[in-house]
Design an enzyme around this catalytic site. Structure first.
Site, PDB file in Angstrom:
ATOM      1  N   GLY A 122       0.836  -1.212   0.000  1.00 12.16           N
ATOM      2  CA  GLY A 122       0.000   0.000   0.000  1.00 12.16           C
ATOM      3  C   GLY A 122       0.865   1.254   0.000  1.00 12.16           C
ATOM      4  N   ASP A 162       0.128   1.412   8.299  1.00 12.16           N
ATOM      5  CA  ASP A 162      -0.231   0.491   9.383  1.00 12.16           C
ATOM      6  C   ASP A 162       0.748   0.534  10.566  1.00 12.16           C
ATOM      7  OD1 ASP A 162      -2.231  -0.273   7.657  1.00 12.16           O
ATOM      8  OD2 ASP A 162      -1.200  -2.075   6.966  1.00 12.16           O
TER       9      ASP A 162
HETATM   10  O1  F6P Z   1      -1.306  -1.835   4.201  1.00 11.98           O
HETATM   11  C1  F6P Z   1      -1.922  -0.603   4.050  1.00 11.98           C
HETATM   12  C2  F6P Z   1      -3.407  -0.776   3.876  1.00 11.98           C
HETATM   13  O2  F6P Z   1      -3.966   0.489   3.640  1.00 11.98           O
HETATM   14  C3  F6P Z   1      -4.130  -1.492   5.009  1.00 11.98           C
HETATM   15  O3  F6P Z   1      -4.365  -0.623   6.091  1.00 11.98           O
HETATM   16  C4  F6P Z   1      -5.361  -1.974   4.307  1.00 11.98           C
HETATM   17  O4  F6P Z   1      -5.903  -3.102   4.970  1.00 11.98           O
HETATM   18  C5  F6P Z   1      -4.834  -2.351   2.961  1.00 11.98           C
HETATM   19  O5  F6P Z   1      -3.674  -1.575   2.753  1.00 11.98           O
HETATM   20  C6  F6P Z   1      -5.768  -2.116   1.819  1.00 11.98           C
HETATM   21  O6  F6P Z   1      -5.162  -2.652   0.705  1.00 11.98           O
HETATM   22  P1  F6P Z   1      -5.567  -2.350  -0.793  1.00 11.98           P
HETATM   23  O7  F6P Z   1      -5.306  -0.903  -1.050  1.00 11.98           O
HETATM   24  O8  F6P Z   1      -4.702  -3.241  -1.600  1.00 11.98           O
HETATM   25  O9  F6P Z   1      -7.022  -2.671  -0.889  1.00 11.98           O
END
Ligand code: F6P
Length: 291
Positions: free
Chosen positions: A10, A121
């Site tokens: 992310g 996170d």
């Molecule tokens: O790891 C960062 C994060 O924003 C988490 O907090 C969240 O669960 C995840 O990524 C969401 O992932 P994606 O953007 O791939 O849906």
């Protein structure tokens, strides 16, 4: 010298500042793999100067793109990635704990590698601050502050779902900053008795309450419905803070930390070292070995 930079997992506010800082330090010696390990595997590798332009430095997101790359858990893709990385003196990887595993794989295959924590996170081992956390919390606090007047006007209660994947740091810090009535940061703290108690304590005084809930524990609407049933009232509402946590304008603290991480990486490269460039308790930069 040739340095390869990639962001993985992310995106996190502050990554752009970090990227621009590295460009300032090493200029045309820096290259990037487009969208993380996927770009590394596919050989999508370009000079960083190609994407550097005025205006992006302090914005959220990442100009070199990022992605999730489950393939990098497989040996054959690691082999391809390592092969492409061999053209470089250094590989710098910015991401969360999944990306750290990828960085370790590259390091263990003989490439000089540096890992830097970049994830809202804040779940990287041995590390007290990761790029993006301060901004994510700022957005959660903003959402609570701008929702509660309406909740208060109707003497209701609001559940705020915040990100964090399976780590409760954003929930905990947001709860602290807004003085929440309760925080659900894991399965253990999803305690309906305690939540109804916290809500009623305020409700009987004609006041509203605010509960912070980490994502991925239980569907927020399901929690709200259950609470309303237990209370025999229809006063619990919910609000999902969502992607502003990643897309929000970086805080001042964020930018300072991104500068510090970049400074740490520059230092490590200039001394010919490798490892994880992390932040200690006092948010000072330290170099630790790959575990
Ligand atoms: O790891 C960062 C994060 O924003 C988490 O907090 C969240 O669960 C995840 O990524 C969401 O992932 P994606 O953007 O791939 O849906």
């Amino acid at each position: 010298m040739k340095i390869l930079l990639l962001c993985s997992g992310g995106d996190a506010p502050g990554m752009n500042r970090f990227i621009y800082d590295l460009y300032d330090a090493f200029k045309d010696e820096v290259y990037f793999a487009l969208a993380g390990f996927n770009g590394l595997i596919n050989g999508e590798i370009y000079p960083l100067g190609k994407v550097i332009k005025n205006g992006d430095r302090d914005s959220a997101g990442t100009i070199i793109k990022t992605s999730r790359c489950p393939e990098f858990k497989q040996k054959r893709y690691v082999k391809i990635g390592v092969n492409n990385a061999k053209d470089f003196d250094y590989v710098v990887i910015c991401g969360g704990n999944g990306s750290e595993r990828g960085a370790k794989e590259i390091f263990e295959n003989g490439i000089k590698t540096i890992f830097v924590p970049g994830t809202i996170d804040n779940d990287v081992n041995d590390n007290h601050y990761s790029m993006g956390f301060s901004t994510a919390v700022k957005e959660c606090v903003y959402a609570v502050k701008n929702t509660m007047p309406s909740i208060q006007a109707m003497t209701r209660s609001c559940l705020f779902e915040v990100m964090g994947r399976d780590f409760g740091a954003i929930a905990e810090e947001t709860a602290k900053q807004v003085d929440a009535d309760y925080v659900v940061q894991d399965k253990k703290t999803l305690d309906y008795e305690k939540m109804t108690k916290a809500i009623l304590k305020k409700y009987v005084k004609g006041q509203s309450s605010c509960i912070i809930v980490r994502e991925n524990i239980e569907k927020i609407e399901k929690i709200a419905n259950k609470l309303n049933k237990m209370l025999g009232l229809d006063i619990v509402r919910c609000h999902i803070v969502g992607r502003t946590q990643r897309g929000g304008t970086p805080t001042e603290e964020e930018l300072v930390m991104s500068d510090k991480f970049a400074g740490g990486v520059v230092d490590v490269i200039r001394h010919g070292r490798v490892g994880r460039v992390l932040a200690n308790k006092n948010k000072q930069i330290v170099l630790k070995k790959f575990n």
